[in-house]
Design a protein around this motif. Sequence first.
Motif, mmCIF file in Angstrom:
data_model
loop_
_atom_site.group_PDB
_atom_site.id
_atom_site.type_symbol
_atom_site.label_atom_id
_atom_site.label_comp_id
_atom_site.label_asym_id
_atom_site.label_seq_id
_atom_site.Cartn_x
_atom_site.Cartn_y
_atom_site.Cartn_z
ATOM 1 N N ARG A 302 0.850 -1.190 0.000
ATOM 2 C CA ARG A 302 0.000 0.000 0.000
ATOM 3 C C ARG A 302 0.895 1.253 0.000
ATOM 4 O O ARG A 302 1.721 1.442 0.881
ATOM 5 C CB ARG A 302 -0.889 0.004 1.229
ATOM 6 C CG ARG A 302 -1.776 1.230 1.357
ATOM 7 C CD ARG A 302 -2.907 1.248 0.377
ATOM 8 N NE ARG A 302 -3.797 0.108 0.560
ATOM 9 C CZ ARG A 302 -4.888 -0.090 -0.169
ATOM 10 N NH1 ARG A 302 -5.198 0.754 -1.146
ATOM 11 N NH2 ARG A 302 -5.645 -1.149 0.046
ATOM 12 N N LYS A 303 0.731 2.091 -1.026
ATOM 13 C CA LYS A 303 1.526 3.318 -1.115
ATOM 14 C C LYS A 303 1.129 4.289 -0.002
ATOM 15 O O LYS A 303 -0.051 4.397 0.349
ATOM 16 C CB LYS A 303 1.321 3.994 -2.467
ATOM 17 C CG LYS A 303 1.786 3.200 -3.664
ATOM 18 C CD LYS A 303 1.486 3.976 -4.942
ATOM 19 C CE LYS A 303 1.878 3.204 -6.185
ATOM 20 N NZ LYS A 303 1.519 3.927 -7.425
ATOM 21 N N ALA A 304 2.116 5.017 0.506
ATOM 22 C CA ALA A 304 1.814 6.056 1.491
ATOM 23 C C ALA A 304 1.105 7.231 0.841
ATOM 24 O O ALA A 304 0.282 7.906 1.472
ATOM 25 C CB ALA A 304 3.104 6.520 2.170
ATOM 26 N N SER A 305 1.406 7.498 -0.438
ATOM 27 C CA SER A 305 0.717 8.532 -1.212
ATOM 28 C C SER A 305 0.539 8.015 -2.628
ATOM 29 O O SER A 305 1.418 7.327 -3.157
ATOM 30 C CB SER A 305 1.523 9.842 -1.217
ATOM 31 O OG SER A 305 2.829 9.624 -1.707
ATOM 32 N N PRO A 306 -0.604 8.317 -3.269
ATOM 33 C CA PRO A 306 -0.917 7.737 -4.598
ATOM 34 C C PRO A 306 -0.157 8.404 -5.737
ATOM 35 O O PRO A 306 -0.732 9.069 -6.585
ATOM 36 C CB PRO A 306 -2.425 7.964 -4.716
ATOM 37 C CG PRO A 306 -2.684 9.184 -3.902
ATOM 38 C CD PRO A 306 -1.704 9.165 -2.765
ATOM 39 N N VAL A 307 1.148 8.241 -5.765
ATOM 40 C CA VAL A 307 1.971 8.765 -6.855
ATOM 41 C C VAL A 307 2.535 7.593 -7.646
ATOM 42 O O VAL A 307 2.731 6.510 -7.111
ATOM 43 C CB VAL A 307 3.121 9.648 -6.315
ATOM 44 C CG1 VAL A 307 2.588 10.877 -5.633
ATOM 45 C CG2 VAL A 307 4.012 8.862 -5.358
#
Length: 327
Positions: A302-307
């Motif tokens: 799971r990405k910490a931020s959707p980049v």
Amino acid sequence: MADEVELLCYNKGCGKKFLEKDNFDGACVYHPGNPVFHDALKGWSCCPKKYRDFTDFLNIQGCCKGHHNPVKPPEPEHVKESPLEKDEVIVVRAPQPRVPEERPSDDLPCVVLRVKVGASVEPMLQKLKKQQEKEEEEAQQRKEDGDEIKIGTVCKNKGCNSEYMGTDSAVTECYYHPGFPIFHEGYKFWSCCQKRTSDFNEFLRQEGCRIGDHCWTEDEKKAVKCRYDWHQMGSLVVVTLYAKGCLPQSCLFEANPTNLRVCLVFEGGKCENELKWKLNGVIDPEKSTIDISGTKVEVKLRKASPVMWPCLELVEKRTAPKEEGSD
């Protein structure tokens, strides 16, 4: 008696003309949902059918039945743009550059990721157990026969298709691939030589990139590293490990926000492999999971931020060496 007027049905997917006396429940076959156009496919939100051709889309039969609807839906409102005033000025600003988030330390403690074991694991382990018993019997038989190699035996090294034709075959050179095959984005290549092709037969014909001795028996076969692939979608990065017959209780999956470590025991316990990645982006280990099936392992980070990540591993920037005598 005057002739009855034919009415037009405005239900989506119907569009038929009807008489009021024939408007009974079930006379109209229509779509209650909305049209959906995505990735060159056309369909209705209420139906699973999808087509590329627009005519096929128009011919999709409705999925609901009811009365015809003679009431025309209201036209969408058209917003009229007002002309600019005489002294009005339109200001266009360039988008502000995004400030990169501070990368956490690589030395943070690792968290053991949650593992979900699929129903296909146990049947695969039973199958591998039977194969191992058969291989042990064959190895015992070869031992009793004096380890004689049969004529026509194909070399076990990857990429080499040479056949054993006698003692002279042992002195010939073996051209093989020490790496593993990779299939990514339509391309096929070996991890050891990177010659890419989109044709599978051409991939099979690629000559080995290393020269060594032939391997005529399974006992001589070298340990093979577990190949993997990765992709990303939205807030997830998925690393797929092609490891058949993993032993879930013997495997280890741990990560911190910037590192991932995987210790695999697969092929029913015959093979072990440890993989480590210094990740390109930042993840949330608490929300990351592992799915183990009979033929592969999926690591869902799971990405910490959707980049978007340009690659899986972080590429360290090399600094030019400082010249002597320079200040």
